[in-house]
Design a protein around this motif. Structure first.
Motif, short mmCIF file in Angstrom:
data_model
loop_
_atom_site.label_atom_id
_atom_site.label_comp_id
_atom_site.label_asym_id
_atom_site.label_seq_id
_atom_site.Cartn_x
_atom_site.Cartn_y
_atom_site.Cartn_z
N MET A 1 21.86 81.45 58.06
CA MET A 1 21.31 81.57 56.73
C MET A 1 21.23 83.06 56.40
N ASP A 2 21.50 83.38 55.15
CA ASP A 2 21.48 84.75 54.67
C ASP A 2 20.59 84.82 53.45
N ILE A 3 19.60 85.69 53.49
CA ILE A 3 18.69 85.88 52.36
C ILE A 3 18.82 87.32 51.91
N ARG A 4 19.17 87.50 50.65
CA ARG A 4 19.29 88.85 50.09
C ARG A 4 18.31 88.99 48.95
N GLY A 5 17.70 90.15 48.86
CA GLY A 5 16.74 90.36 47.79
C GLY A 5 16.07 91.71 47.93
N THR A 6 14.98 91.84 47.25
CA THR A 6 14.20 93.07 47.25
C THR A 6 13.12 92.96 48.32
N VAL A 7 12.92 94.05 49.04
CA VAL A 7 11.92 94.07 50.11
C VAL A 7 10.76 94.96 49.70
N GLU A 8 9.58 94.49 49.99
CA GLU A 8 8.34 95.23 49.75
C GLU A 8 7.69 95.49 51.10
N LEU A 9 7.28 96.71 51.37
CA LEU A 9 6.52 97.03 52.57
C LEU A 9 5.08 97.23 52.16
N ILE A 10 4.19 96.44 52.75
CA ILE A 10 2.77 96.48 52.39
C ILE A 10 1.98 96.85 53.63
N GLU A 11 1.21 97.92 53.53
CA GLU A 11 0.37 98.31 54.66
C GLU A 11 -0.76 97.30 54.86
N ASP A 12 -1.11 97.07 56.10
CA ASP A 12 -2.18 96.15 56.45
C ASP A 12 -3.15 96.88 57.39
N PRO A 13 -3.88 97.89 56.86
CA PRO A 13 -4.72 98.71 57.74
C PRO A 13 -5.84 97.93 58.43
N GLU A 14 -6.31 96.86 57.81
CA GLU A 14 -7.37 96.06 58.45
C GLU A 14 -6.80 95.04 59.43
N LYS A 15 -5.46 94.98 59.52
CA LYS A 15 -4.77 94.01 60.39
C LYS A 15 -5.23 92.59 60.10
N ALA A 16 -5.32 92.29 58.80
CA ALA A 16 -5.81 90.98 58.35
C ALA A 16 -4.81 89.86 58.60
#
Length: 54
Positions: A1-16
């Motif tokens: 399977m191949d998924i192409r798209g836009t990637v968002e990097l979101i910080e998770d400082p609380e490690k939730a």
């Protein structure tokens, strides 16, 4: 399977996210991590999905 798209990097400082997933699937908190560990959530917004069926 191949998924192409836009990637968002979101910080998770609380490690939730690891805590939520561990609670959901294991019913317990994950082992503690060092405060200097940087957690990022990678969110893919799909624009094109291709694959094959078995």
């Amino acid at each position: 399977m191949d998924i192409r798209g836009t990637v968002e990097l979101i910080e998770d400082p609380e490690k939730a996210l690891p805590r939520q997933l561990s609670q959901k699937y294991l019913g317990e908190d994950p082992p503690p991590e060092s405060d200097d560990v940087l957690r990022l959530i990678v969110r893919v917004i799909p624009e094109r999905i291709s694959g094959f069926a078995v």
